[in-house]
Design a protein around this motif. Structure first.
Motif, PDB file in Angstrom:
ATOM      1  N   ASP A  73       0.822  -1.206   0.000  1.00 20.65           N
ATOM      2  CA  ASP A  73       0.000   0.000   0.000  1.00 20.65           C
ATOM      3  C   ASP A  73       0.860   1.261   0.000  1.00 20.65           C
ATOM      4  O   ASP A  73       0.442   2.303  -0.517  1.00 20.65           O
TER       5      ASP A  73
ATOM      6  N   PHE B  32      -7.141   2.562   4.311  1.00 12.09           N
ATOM      7  CA  PHE B  32      -5.806   2.613   4.905  1.00 12.09           C
ATOM      8  C   PHE B  32      -5.893   3.210   6.312  1.00 12.09           C
ATOM      9  O   PHE B  32      -6.259   4.374   6.457  1.00 12.09           O
TER      10      PHE B  32
ATOM     11  N   ALA C  87      -0.823   6.228   1.325  1.00 11.74           N
ATOM     12  CA  ALA C  87      -1.007   4.934   0.666  1.00 11.74           C
ATOM     13  C   ALA C  87      -1.959   5.092  -0.517  1.00 11.74           C
ATOM     14  O   ALA C  87      -2.818   5.982  -0.531  1.00 11.74           O
TER      15      ALA C  87
END
Length: 396
Positions: free
Chosen positions: A29, A351, A360
């Motif tokens: 991510d 996230f 991310a």
């Protein structure tokens, strides 16, 4: 696209199920290049978990494998192992969740790979640890929850041990693996050397025993399950209202006094049974009954508005569908959507760590089984005929 914190970090991910893939998704991510390696034909065991399925894909698998490229590879065969070694030669991170004896038999253990790549950070995730009397035992989340003590303090005395409603041990293992890997990356900037990173479901769960461990260390007495109550603070738990339930956490003296006033129970502030935190913990049951007599007169929403106004921590008990309709959850972007090549639009979790300059991002959906096999082999220098031979030999 802005540079991400882990741009340029190559991760060879040999893990399966939840813990390892969750770890590598956390890395992916934030920009790491994650190469997910799966056995040909069947893939990661999580692909089979269900129902439900979305056009043949397991939603559980989809939840922990975004932002990765996928390759199928039979590493039990020499040609498959050779490809794995080539991928590991310039990798920054190698992650696996085999039992110690298995990886040594396959010749993919840390001592073998560090000779090929001294800068390699090699992360091993297991049920119980890489050494010790339980090292070779199979370990899944509920087993670790039981052996860590978590299950013994969850629920009520009359229910017996209760497993946490999600795979918390797997998730914690993934988080601690990520933590260890990032520490090793930072240290490598100084030393130039890789190292082994180890964590386990058992250790992760024990590390969050919190006040229950603190009580045991202080008294030597075995903690017992308290349901939704806190063992060292009161009132701090779940209470019945007119229409449902509400969590109230009067975490300090001032908050307790504001709660008592808001409920029309100001006289309890000077009541000797409830004057201090120890008093309220000792007389928790009596206090809970008095609070619920008042709370039963209004709805959870009404009490929420009243308690928020006076600064008392509280909240409703939301069902999962309600969570993903909650305005704060949506504001924090904890519900994401992405395009999947065979399903179409899929939902995913957001996230939990937000970075202001380098946040991310979602760049890829979870890979189909073997989706990037040819692409990755070509990057290693394999030609079309070699790839076809590998396919015929069931290496890929």
């Amino acid at each position: 696209m802005k540079n991400l914190p882990l741009d340029g970090i190559k991760v060879v991910d040999l893990s399966a199920a939840l813990t390892g893939p969750f770890c590598t998704q956390l890395l992916a991510d934030f920009g790491a290049e994650v190469l997910k390696i799966e056995p040909p034909g069947k893939g990661d065991m999580l692909r089979a978990f269900g129902p439900p399925y979305l056009k043949g894909e397991s939603p559980y698998f989809l939840l922990t494998n975004r932002n990765k490229r996928g390759i199928t590879l039979d590493i039990t065969k020499e040609k498959g192992r050779e490809i794995l070694i080539r991928l590991a030669k310039d990798a920054d991170v190698f992650i696996e969740n085999y039992r110690p004896g298995v990886k040594k038999k396959l010749k993919i253990d840390y001592d073998t790979l560090k000779e090929i790549n001294p800068r390699l950070i090699y992360c091993s995730i297991s049920g119980f640890g890489q050494t010790g009397p339980y090292a070779e035992r199979a370990g899944f989340d509920p087993i670790a929850q039981g052996m860590s003590g978590i299950a013994s303090i969850t629920g009520w005395k009359h229910t017996g041990p209760v497993r946490v409603g999600v795979a918390i041990g797997d998730s914690l293992g993934g988080i601690f693996a990520t933590y260890g890997i990032l520490m090793a990356i930072i240290e490598r900037e100084r030393s130039g050397q890789g190292q082994r990173v180890e964590t386990s479901l058992l250790e992760g769960l024990i590390s969050v025993l919190g006040f229950q461990a603190a009580k045991y260390f202080a008294t030597g007495e075995r903690p017992e399950p308290l349901g939704n109550d806190h063992g060292m603070v009161s009132p701090y738990g779940t209470f019945k209202t007119q229409d449902s339930f509400i969590n109230i956490a009067a975490g300090n003296q001032g908050m307790w006094e504001r709660l008592a006033e808001a409920l029309g129970l100001k006289h309890l502030i000077q009541d000797e049974r409830f004057r201090t935190v120890p008093d309220r913990v000792t007389n928790r049951s009596e206090l809970g009954k008095l609070l619920e007599e008042k709370l039963a007169k209004k709805t959870t929403k009404e009490w929420g508005e009243i308690l928020n106004e006076v600064g008392v921590a509280n909240g409703p008990i939301l069902h999962i569908d309600e969570v993903f309709q909650d305005p704060q959850v949506l504001h924090q972007e904890m519900l994401l959507e992405m395009d999947h090549p065979t399903i179409g639009k899929i939902k995913n979790l957001g996230f939990p760590a937000k970075l202001s300059r380098t946040p991310a991002t979602v760049r890829r959906p979870p890979p189909l089984l073997g989706q990037h096999t040819e692409e990755l082999l070509k990057e290693l220098g394999y030609g079309p005929q070699e790839i076809e031979t590998l396919r015929k030999e069931k290496i890929i």
